[in-house]
Motif scaffolding. Sequence first.
Motif: not given
Ligand code: PMP
Length: 420
Positions: A94, A199, A202, A222, A225
């Motif tokens: 984010t 992004d 995933q 991130s 994950k």
């Molecule tokens: N983009 C995608 C596709 C995600 O799955 C996520 C986490 N669910 C995010 C962005 C955001 O990640 P974070 O909360 O670690 O910033």
Amino acid sequence: MDSPAAPRGDYPVLGRDVDGHPLVYLDNAATTQTPAQVREAHDEFYRRYNANVHRGIHTLSHEASMAYERAHDRVAAFVGAAGREEIVFTKNTTEAINIVAHSLGETVLDEDATIVTTEMEHHASLVTWQQIAERTGAGIEFIRVTDNGHLDMDHARAVIDDSTALLSVVHVSNVLGTVNPVAELAALAHDHDASVLVDGAQSVPNRPVDVSALDADFLAFSGHKMAGPTGIGVLYGSAHLLEELPPFLFGGEMIQNVTLSESSWNELPWKFEAGTPPIAEGIALAAAVDYLEEIGMETIQAHENELAQYALERLEARPNVETYGPPPGVDRAGLVSFNVGDVHGHDLSSILNDRGIAVRAGDHCTQPLHDVLDVPGSVRASFYVYNTTAEIDRLLDAIEDAEPKRDAHVRENYHDRIVD
Ligand code: PMP
């Protein structure tokens, strides 16, 4: 295939019980578990050389700085970046997206520019571009999602044009599991001189990702994950763009020279890392990269795809289960979202929790995508290196039990715990 891709013994948490049932952890798209090797790297930092970076010449600070800088090198190699100058450590995906949005908002985004993104974006990207569009007067277009969970490429070709300043696309959907044709989309955007942000929240944890192969100008992901700790994310940016862009946060570490009237910026990537950075987390993230590469990213991709296909085929075989995303047989990330009859997702996930099974229910930070799917939410089972088909069987058995049990189920005390 019932063997994990990584030793389950690396993860003591997987041996715990939940309400008397062995834990089945299927919420990996939200956060993965952390192996011993990563926890050890984190702990070692605090045991042996905890100090601030770049500031001191004493031994501990020197060791911390070296390890922190090497962590950037490690992550750079992992995603095919030219070097540490292209790797900014952030708090999470984010924040990485917000840095780019803020900086582009101050430079190329205005009333004449358009941001192109997709209907399947996570709120981390969608809300950010919505806000930046509103603040800068830029237009915003959303590439449509087709009935089978792919991006409508004809629509992409129609909306990407000379006004496009940025294409922001999720590599792998956190709800559909779709793997988007990023390189093809990036080529379209680059034909119109637009920048491309991917992004990778995933995708980077689950498959080989190379910024040159994707032709991405920016890539966000991130640590939490990908077997790493929370509190650390990554912004990859191609060096020439990061050089041009103004920094988002100001303060110590990111400056070179400061007078009372003006300041100049530090070299990359430190220009974008204001204040004391996530040192222990960055070092532990590098350990996570070592760990994943030791397993092999191709192996992880195959393992996840196999688990996802296994779950998808069996869920689809049930008369009252609706699944979302590409059909069985199409490459997908290790996750499946679904609904069971008219059972509310939160009810289903609390019934599953009663059996020790952790899944996620809700809109998964993709409300507009759920509007497209025409459902208020879904239940998502997501897999990682330590999951097995036997765990998916436990999920399937529990789902079979769930529908008749739902009316009798007391849920009040669960609702407070549920966060999308
Ligand atoms: N983009 C995608 C596709 C995600 O799955 C996520 C986490 N669910 C995010 C962005 C955001 O990640 P974070 O909360 O670690 O910033």
